[in-house]
Design an enzyme around this catalytic site. Structure first.
Site, PDB file in Angstrom:
ATOM      1  N   HIS A  32       0.814  -1.219   0.000  1.00 55.62           N
ATOM      2  CA  HIS A  32       0.000   0.000   0.000  1.00 55.62           C
ATOM      3  C   HIS A  32       0.850   1.274   0.000  1.00 55.62           C
ATOM      4  O   HIS A  32       0.333   2.359  -0.233  1.00 55.62           O
ATOM      5  CB  HIS A  32      -0.986   0.003   1.178  1.00 55.62           C
ATOM      6  N   ASP A  65       0.200  -7.714   1.527  1.00 55.51           N
ATOM      7  CA  ASP A  65       0.531  -6.287   1.590  1.00 55.51           C
ATOM      8  C   ASP A  65       2.040  -6.072   1.531  1.00 55.51           C
ATOM      9  O   ASP A  65       2.608  -5.304   2.289  1.00 55.51           O
ATOM     10  CB  ASP A  65      -0.056  -5.646   2.848  1.00 55.51           C
ATOM     11  N   SER A 102       4.666   2.623   7.746  1.00 55.20           N
ATOM     12  CA  SER A 102       4.333   1.436   6.955  1.00 55.20           C
ATOM     13  C   SER A 102       5.510   0.988   6.106  1.00 55.20           C
ATOM     14  O   SER A 102       6.131   1.784   5.406  1.00 55.20           O
ATOM     15  CB  SER A 102       3.148   1.737   6.047  1.00 55.20           C
TER      16      SER A 102
END
Length: 477
Positions: free
Chosen positions: A117, A147, A221
């Site tokens: 992402h 992911d 992230s």
């Protein structure tokens, strides 16, 4: 004399306090050297996504510019949309979308791991190191299911790398720390402990997440999670939040799973996962009672897909998987990661509970399809004879075309329901009942017979299909 005693006592108290302070400090980890050793291999990732080239007209122009010029002026204006005072359209004033994240270098020639992402849809990816060097990077491959994304730094050579640890050695309660760029603040260090292992999230069934209380925020992230040996044990991926910021619950992808995905993306450009072809659900306390289990455990198979490896291996709906390849299946969330990391084509033994006894089945694992989601397949029902019963519901026979679309031999459709045992169990109108108290229901007659044989001293299971998905419910007549 009393003043001297008082001073001595105060000095002793101060010494004792200082001693225990040093003891407490000695028990807390010092991250200074670990951060200094590992920061150089952690990177800041910035992406640029260009706006989509679509018309700004009211209806969306079906014409190109040459065709537009051949139309009357009022139609040209209509299809082009409103113009600005400077002669450009609103579309031409759209700005590229920019985002930031974190990552880490795993090879000296420039392979970088991060979250999918972080780079999804990006047209340009830039990687910045701690020494402020910047490199353009290409996206080698992505895996939305986990992911994860793999990048390759262009013209990278002899770059700093992290040391890879083993997430399977992690224990709940041990110290871990993260390095990342929350809100764009480069090389921010946060620390905490492992809160839980093997967490399953609805969005990623094939990842047994590491849960920590390490502060993770937007921008973290894709960054690494380290243990106290300075080894990467996870990739920070998600947080649970009601405010949009950190609330004490963070999730990281285990590095063992991440490196498996990395190798496949690097070598093959895609990820291959094992597949059984079953729909499963959690075994609750009431379901454990109805199936004769001593305690809630295992994964209850609600549906076996036609032509799947599970069907070929002899698995049936109503089986409870207790062990997979010799490893215990404590909860239904344990099974998907176990199957997913099994090599395609490998035959593994499954211990299942069927009709009150344990049996072993050997199943050859297949490859997870690109799209493993099944679309709802409930068609309309014909009118037929109805049947009232003490369960507080009314049913009709399931039409043959509906049964074919669901891939079942038959059943009954709930057409009306009162506030009785069936309603309390969660059964609703339009549910298809295919099994009651471990007895198959393929017709109205079988449903009536199953109802007549219901015990009045214990809970019973009922298998339903709702919007194309099968599941088991517990009902207390």
């Amino acid at each position: 004399m009393s003043r001297v005693k008082t001073n001595v006592m105060l000095m002793l108290a101060a010494l004792v306090a200082a001693f225990w302070s040093q003891v407490a400090a000695a028990q807390l980890p010092d991250f200074t050297d670990l951060v200094e050793e590992n920061s150089s291999a952690v990177v800041n990732i910035s992406t640029t996504t260009e706006p989509q080239n679509r018309s700004s007209g009211f209806h969306g122009s079906p014409f190109d510019e040459r065709q537009l010029e051949q139309l009357p002026p009022f139609l040209q204006e209509f299809f082009r949309g409103p113009q600005s005072p400077f002669g450009d359209s609103p579309h031409s004033r759209q700005q590229p979308r920019r985002s930031m994240g974190s990552g880490f270098i795993v090879s000296a020639d420039g392979y970088v791991l991060t979250n999918n992402h972080v780079v999804e849809g990006a047209d340009e990816v830039m990687v910045r190191l701690s020494d402020r060097r910047e490199f353009s990077a290409t996206i080698v491959g992505t895996d939305p299911r986990s992911d994860m994304a793999v990048l390759k730094i262009e013209n990278g050579d002899d770059l700093p790398v992290v040391r890879i640890g083993r997430s399977r050695d992690l224990e709940v309660g041990e110290w871990v720390f993260a390095i990342g760029s929350p809100f764009g603040f480069d090389y921010t260090v946060t620390a905490g402990i492992v809160s839980a292992l093997g967490r399953s999230l609805p969005s990623e069934n094939y990842v047994p997440f590491i849960q920590t209380d390490v502060a993770i925020n937007p921008g973290n992230s894709g960054g690494p999670l380290f243990n106290l040996d300075g080894e990467v044990v996870g990739i920070n991926s998600q947080i649970y939040t009601r405010s949009g910021g950190f609330m004490g619950v963070s999730f990281a992808i285990p590095i063992d799973d991440a490196m498996n995905v990395f190798r496949q993306l690097r070598d093959d450009g895609a990820v291959s996962r094992g597949w059984l072809g079953v729909l499963i659900q959690e075994v609750s306390r009431d379901l454990a009672e109805t199936f004769g289990l001593d305690r809630p455990r295992g994964a209850l198979i609600a549906e076996v897909m036609e032509g799947s490896p599970a069907a070929e291996g002899g698995l049936r709906s109503g089986d409870i998987v207790l062990e997979f390849d010799g490893a215990p299946v404590d909860t239904s969330a344990d099974l998907p990661p176990m199957v997913g990391r099994t090599p395609v084509g490998e035959t593994v033994p499954l211990t299942v509970l069927r009709e009150g006894r344990e049996i072993t089945l050997n199943v050859e694992i297949g490859q997870l399809p690109e799209d493993d989601e099944r679309s709802p397949a409930v068609s309309g029902r014909d009118q037929g004879d109805s049947a009232g019963n003490p369960l507080g519901l009314t049913v009709e026979p399931l039409p043959e075309d509906a049964a074919r679309s669901l891939g079942i031999d038959g059943g009954v459709v709930v057409t009306d329901i009162d506030r009785g045992p069936a309603y309390q169990a969660g059964i609703r109108v339009r549910d298809v009942i295919t099994e009651l108290n471990r007895r198959p229901v393929t017709s109205l007659a079988e449903f009536r017979e199953a109802v007549e044989r219901l015990p009045d001293d214990r809970a019973v299971s009922v298998r339903i299909i709702r919007e194309g998905r099968a599941s088991y419910l517990v009902m207390r007549p």
